[in-house]
Motif scaffolding. Structure first.
Motif, mmCIF file in Angstrom:
data_model
loop_
_atom_site.group_PDB
_atom_site.id
_atom_site.type_symbol
_atom_site.label_atom_id
_atom_site.label_comp_id
_atom_site.label_asym_id
_atom_site.label_seq_id
_atom_site.Cartn_x
_atom_site.Cartn_y
_atom_site.Cartn_z
ATOM 1 N N SER A 1 11.831 -0.569 8.590
ATOM 2 C CA SER A 1 12.200 -1.501 7.441
ATOM 3 C C SER A 1 11.081 -2.323 7.180
ATOM 4 O O SER A 1 10.692 -2.886 6.030
ATOM 5 C CB SER A 1 13.379 -2.142 7.299
ATOM 6 O OG SER A 1 13.729 -2.393 8.474
ATOM 7 N N ASP A 2 10.109 -2.489 8.228
ATOM 8 C CA ASP A 2 8.852 -3.218 8.044
ATOM 9 C C ASP A 2 7.723 -2.312 7.296
ATOM 10 O O ASP A 2 7.107 -2.748 6.238
ATOM 11 C CB ASP A 2 8.023 -3.620 9.259
ATOM 12 C CG ASP A 2 8.881 -4.464 10.113
ATOM 13 O OD1 ASP A 2 9.257 -5.810 9.577
ATOM 14 O OD2 ASP A 2 9.040 -4.107 11.403
ATOM 15 N N LEU A 3 7.862 -1.134 7.579
ATOM 16 C CA LEU A 3 7.028 -0.099 6.794
ATOM 17 C C LEU A 3 7.527 0.236 5.436
ATOM 18 O O LEU A 3 6.785 0.290 4.611
ATOM 19 C CB LEU A 3 6.981 1.269 7.453
ATOM 20 C CG LEU A 3 6.229 2.357 7.318
ATOM 21 C CD1 LEU A 3 4.729 1.994 7.371
ATOM 22 C CD2 LEU A 3 6.381 3.572 8.218
ATOM 23 N N SER A 4 8.770 0.133 5.292
ATOM 24 C CA SER A 4 9.081 0.127 3.669
ATOM 25 C C SER A 4 8.731 -1.075 2.895
ATOM 26 O O SER A 4 8.663 -0.841 1.714
ATOM 27 C CB SER A 4 10.822 0.385 3.813
ATOM 28 O OG SER A 4 11.028 1.454 4.501
ATOM 29 N N VAL A 5 8.522 -2.041 3.396
ATOM 30 C CA VAL A 5 8.019 -3.415 2.909
ATOM 31 C C VAL A 5 6.404 -3.214 2.456
ATOM 32 O O VAL A 5 6.167 -3.457 1.329
ATOM 33 C CB VAL A 5 8.591 -4.833 3.702
ATOM 34 C CG1 VAL A 5 7.631 -6.059 2.903
ATOM 35 C CG2 VAL A 5 9.654 -5.133 4.036
ATOM 36 N N VAL B 1 0.954 -1.209 -0.080
ATOM 37 C CA VAL B 1 -0.128 -0.111 0.000
ATOM 38 C C VAL B 1 0.867 1.172 -0.037
ATOM 39 O O VAL B 1 1.817 1.222 0.868
ATOM 40 C CB VAL B 1 -0.843 0.056 1.289
ATOM 41 C CG1 VAL B 1 -1.535 1.321 1.338
ATOM 42 C CG2 VAL B 1 -2.001 -1.072 1.224
ATOM 43 N N PRO B 2 0.761 2.029 -1.164
ATOM 44 C CA PRO B 2 1.797 3.244 -1.124
ATOM 45 C C PRO B 2 1.623 4.227 0.210
ATOM 46 O O PRO B 2 0.591 4.212 1.030
ATOM 47 C CB PRO B 2 1.204 3.912 -2.328
ATOM 48 C CG PRO B 2 -0.134 3.548 -2.751
ATOM 49 C CD PRO B 2 -0.166 2.121 -1.958
ATOM 50 N N PRO B 3 2.866 4.702 0.203
ATOM 51 C CA PRO B 3 2.966 5.656 1.566
ATOM 52 C C PRO B 3 1.866 6.882 1.425
ATOM 53 O O PRO B 3 1.404 7.116 0.397
ATOM 54 C CB PRO B 3 4.263 6.438 1.726
ATOM 55 C CG PRO B 3 4.960 5.757 0.342
ATOM 56 C CD PRO B 3 4.024 4.618 -0.268
#
Ligand SMILES: [Zn+2]
Ligand SMILES: [Zn+2]
Length: 372
Positions: free
Chosen positions: A49-53, A10-12
């Motif tokens: 890095s979870d958020l980046s995935v 899901v995009p930021p």
């Protein structure tokens, strides 16, 4: 077992509480194979890095059970594992080093080639992915850990056994944030007492870098983040000056003249990496810790390397040797010299993991722990 699985990114900029990218669901409970352990996860924590995935800027094979920073107890021991027993208290580590590749033989297990391969494909060090939905669909492992869960099967090499009495809410953060941030300063930059340092980005990794600099006896520790709510925390972690990126030049000039000896970039921005090269003195080092978007490119004045002896150093997982560094850092914590508790913002049930993504993206939390 229960785990939080990402099926599509899901995009930021969207509300994760609304889009619910992580699905907490039942999976078949695997048993450890040879060389593996079953671990009951007590706490996991949400890392950038979870958020980046989740937002697609760190591309991983999906579906994937996320989570890579955690603590637990060994619940089952696979064939051939003789140095870990059921009940052992373990910190999970996100690079399961093989011990025999070029990097491992050179004493740099954080850069293990075999671990990079299996972490990239969503498999485990000793075999292919084990996680399955009840219908039999393969679920990829995240960095050999997949800790947003009540249970995980991991390689023996993915854990470090720690003392029984370390509180889980402290130990949980050692596997990623503390190892990465402290290692960037103590291993990669190899800081000397009396050197000056600036840290850009005050998430859990940046704040761990601040703590490491204070511990090492830095003469000045300048902590920079646009989110002023982080500044008080940075001072408690040992910063000697705090400010926004607009303040950085002035604060560095006041404390260190023409530049600091070390600048740590814990943002993951090519633009900030470039600015860090301008903020270090002749002979100084920039340590790149944050993960920029894979398409980001760096443009800097080329003369400052040969002409001013500046160095740009990459640091993955703090160039850590986890079996050496986690006990060492826990020792500092035990002596009261490493206030890791400051990184722990709050604790929530695993069912609220998507709300946690929003809180982290908004900079409202440093480390939110989850209980399955
Ligand atoms: Zn992490
Ligand atoms: Zn290796």
């Amino acid at each position: 077992m229960r785990a939080a699985v990402l099926y599509s990114t899901v995009p930021p900029g969207t509300s994760y509480a609304e889009s619910q990218p992580l699905v907490v669901q039942e999976l078949s409970r695997p048993e450890p194979r040879a060389g593996e352990l079953g671990v009951t996860i007590t706490y996991s924590s949400l890392c950038h890095s979870d958020l980046s995935v989740v937002d697609g800027s760190r591309v991983r094979p999906l579906p994937m059970a996320l989570g890579h920073e955690a603590v637990g107890r060994v619940a089952a021991v696979g064939e051939g594992v003789t140095d870990v027993a059921v009940g052992d208290h373990v910190v999970l580590v996100f690079v399961p080093s093989c011990g025999s590749c070029r990097a491992c033989l050179a004493g740099r297990p954080a850069l293990c080639h075999r671990a990079a391969e299996v972490n990239g494909s969503g498999d485990l060090l000793h075999g292919e992915a084990l996680l399955r939905t009840p219908a039999g669909e393969r679920i990829n492992h995240h960095l050999g850990v997949s800790a947003f869960a009540d249970y995980a099967v991991v390689a023996r090499e993915s854990v470090v056994v720690i003392d029984d009495d370390v509180p889980d809410t402290v130990a949980a953060m050692f596997g990623c944030a503390v190892l990465t941030g402290m290692g960037a300063v103590l291993n990669t930059a190899d800081i000397r007492e009396g050197q000056s340092i600036a840290v850009f980005g005050l998430g859990a990794v940046g704040l761990s870098a601040v703590m490491a600099a204070a511990l090492a006896g830095a003469s000045a520790v300048i902590a920079i983040d646009p989110n002023t709510a982080k500044h008080g925390l940075a001072l408690k972690c040992g910063a000697t000056a705090v400010g926004t990126p607009e303040d950085a030049g002035r604060l560095i000039a006041e404390a260190a003249g023409d530049g600091v000896d070390i600048a740590v970039e814990a943002v993951g921005s090519a633009r900030v990496i470039a600015s860090c090269l301008g903020h270090v003195t002749r002979g100084g080092a920039v340590v790149s810790v944050g993960l920029p978007h894979p398409t980001a490119e760096l443009t800097v004045p080329a003369l400052q390397f040969a002409g001013a002896g500046k160095r740009l150093l990459g640091s993955y997982m703090g160039d850590a040797v986890p079996d050496r560094d986690i006990p060492l850092y826990l020792g500092y914590w035990r002596e009261g010299r490493l206030p890791v508790e400051l990184l722990h913002t709050d604790t929530r049930p695993l069912a609220e993991i998507n709300e946690g993504l929003d809180a982290l993206a908004a900079g409202q939390v440093v480390r939110r722990l989850f209980q399955a």
